[in-house]
Design an enzyme around this catalytic site. Sequence first.
Site, PDB file in Angstrom:
ATOM      1  N   GLU A 121     -17.125  -5.804   3.889  1.00 34.64           N
ATOM      2  CA  GLU A 121     -17.343  -4.869   5.015  1.00 34.64           C
ATOM      3  C   GLU A 121     -18.021  -5.594   6.178  1.00 34.64           C
ATOM      4  O   GLU A 121     -17.644  -5.425   7.332  1.00 34.64           O
ATOM      5  CB  GLU A 121     -18.248  -3.700   4.586  1.00 34.64           C
ATOM      6  CG  GLU A 121     -17.702  -2.838   3.488  1.00 34.64           C
ATOM      7  CD  GLU A 121     -16.827  -1.700   4.002  1.00 34.64           C
ATOM      8  OE1 GLU A 121     -16.735  -1.503   5.231  1.00 34.64           O
ATOM      9  OE2 GLU A 121     -16.214  -1.021   3.153  1.00 34.64           O
ATOM     10  N   SER A 147       0.849  -1.182   0.000  1.00 33.82           N
ATOM     11  CA  SER A 147       0.000   0.000   0.000  1.00 33.82           C
ATOM     12  C   SER A 147       0.892   1.242   0.000  1.00 33.82           C
ATOM     13  O   SER A 147       1.657   1.462   0.938  1.00 33.82           O
ATOM     14  CB  SER A 147      -0.892  -0.014   1.247  1.00 33.82           C
ATOM     15  OG  SER A 147      -1.292   1.300   1.557  1.00 33.82           O
ATOM     16  N   SER A 184     -13.153   3.047   1.110  1.00 31.13           N
ATOM     17  CA  SER A 184     -13.061   1.594   1.317  1.00 31.13           C
ATOM     18  C   SER A 184     -13.821   0.831   0.232  1.00 31.13           C
ATOM     19  O   SER A 184     -13.341  -0.197  -0.251  1.00 31.13           O
ATOM     20  CB  SER A 184     -13.519   1.194   2.721  1.00 31.13           C
ATOM     21  OG  SER A 184     -14.807   1.649   2.973  1.00 31.13           O
ATOM     22  N   GLY A 232     -16.043  10.204   4.031  1.00 29.78           N
ATOM     23  CA  GLY A 232     -17.415   9.860   3.632  1.00 29.78           C
ATOM     24  C   GLY A 232     -17.566   9.771   2.129  1.00 29.78           C
ATOM     25  O   GLY A 232     -18.665   9.874   1.598  1.00 29.78           O
ATOM     26  N   SER A 240     -16.304   7.127   0.410  1.00 28.91           N
ATOM     27  CA  SER A 240     -16.233   5.699   0.083  1.00 28.91           C
ATOM     28  C   SER A 240     -14.879   5.215  -0.408  1.00 28.91           C
ATOM     29  O   SER A 240     -14.787   4.484  -1.409  1.00 28.91           O
ATOM     30  CB  SER A 240     -17.286   5.334  -0.972  1.00 28.91           C
ATOM     31  OG  SER A 240     -18.535   5.622  -0.493  1.00 28.91           O
ATOM     32  N   ASP A 274     -22.454   2.338  -1.705  1.00 31.69           N
ATOM     33  CA  ASP A 274     -21.100   2.759  -2.078  1.00 31.69           C
ATOM     34  C   ASP A 274     -20.500   1.836  -3.135  1.00 31.69           C
ATOM     35  O   ASP A 274     -19.933   2.284  -4.128  1.00 31.69           O
ATOM     36  CB  ASP A 274     -20.189   2.774  -0.841  1.00 31.69           C
ATOM     37  CG  ASP A 274     -20.746   3.647   0.266  1.00 31.69           C
ATOM     38  OD1 ASP A 274     -21.740   4.362   0.013  1.00 31.69           O
ATOM     39  OD2 ASP A 274     -20.198   3.613   1.374  1.00 31.69           O
TER      40      ASP A 274
END
Length: 379
Positions: free
Chosen positions: A159, A67, A126, A122, A124, A171
């Site tokens: 999730e 990452s 993820s 907020g 999205s 999302d």
Amino acid sequence: MIDTDLYRTEFRRRFHRDGIAYFAPGRVNLIGEHTDYNGGFVFPGAIDCGITAILHPNNSTSVNLYSVDWDKEYRFDIADDNMPEDRHFRYVYGVVREMQAAGVPVGGFDAVYGGDVPLGAGMSSSAALECCFAVALNDLFGDNRLDKMTLALIGQATEHKYVGVKCGIMDQFASMHGREGALMRLDCRSGDYEYFSWNPQGYRLLLVNSCMKHELVGSPYNDRRESCERVARLAGVETLRDCTWQQLEMLKPQLTDEDYRRARYVLGETDRVLAVCDALGKGDYEETGRQMYLTHQGLSKDYEVSCEELDFLVDMARQCGVSGSRLMGGGFGGCTINLVKEELYDAFVENISHSYRERFSFDCKIIPVVIGPGARRIA
Ligand code: GLA
């Protein structure tokens, strides 16, 4: 959109060959918040920032991840039943496991990834991460046999099972199905969706990031969902989408004040999404904006997912004559989404930046919204 060269170079440096690039976007949502897990409507669009990943199969059973944003590497075996300790890597691990469960013979691969969608805003990030890997693994190991909705559900399952956030489908749906210049109205009960071209003459959409990180993991997000499910059970319906105002009022004496207010917000939000669809059909952006303010009020007072900083941003927007403003996404921090008349745009940006700094002694960030395409392989 992000320049992929950085990631390609890093991939080559680490794995000594070229990989294949994939991108999945974050999202905005015009209206329809906390309605997805209640079987209601949402109105999202994919944006031009998201997660980019470079991948290549490595003919082994080992997944080697790096990452860029966290400057961290992680390795796991594709048959490993132990979840990574580090939550960040669980998103990728979860997608791998869920793809396998869906019948895709995922083998070992190398990957370098990172993004330009602000974390915890907020927007999205993820879902973008999950969808980026879902699209990549479907392409590299599955001959693209899984359709977009299945990939979105794999992101959502990740999730739920690996991260512990009982999110809805909005999302991941938006990240997978996005289309340039179009918002989408998704009926989360039936799964039907429609594209609405978004070209509001004389208006612009912009996000104001409060820079208060929102964190849905371990947050009262799941509690909100439980309140809704409790009320739905008492009403004898599967989700609050099927609960009428009349039923809710009849149940009121049996409900805690909190559960009642949560449900009242959700029923109101379903009505507001439909009102916005009507307004958009007539090109009425002032009415659209008015509904956005009402949503914020509900999110703040009844659903209680706002915070001081977000309430301040919405109040300021109102004072600046902005047509509509509300917190966007799960809440507890993150961004407001604002519908602003062209002629007010510059003054609004200046005003809000200045007053936010004065009030909280740190900066908010202005993010102009560009509606872009969904998750894909990039050349
Ligand atoms: C988060 C969740 C979504 C949705 C929104 C609120 O973004 O991931 O599923 O519930 O909050 O609308």
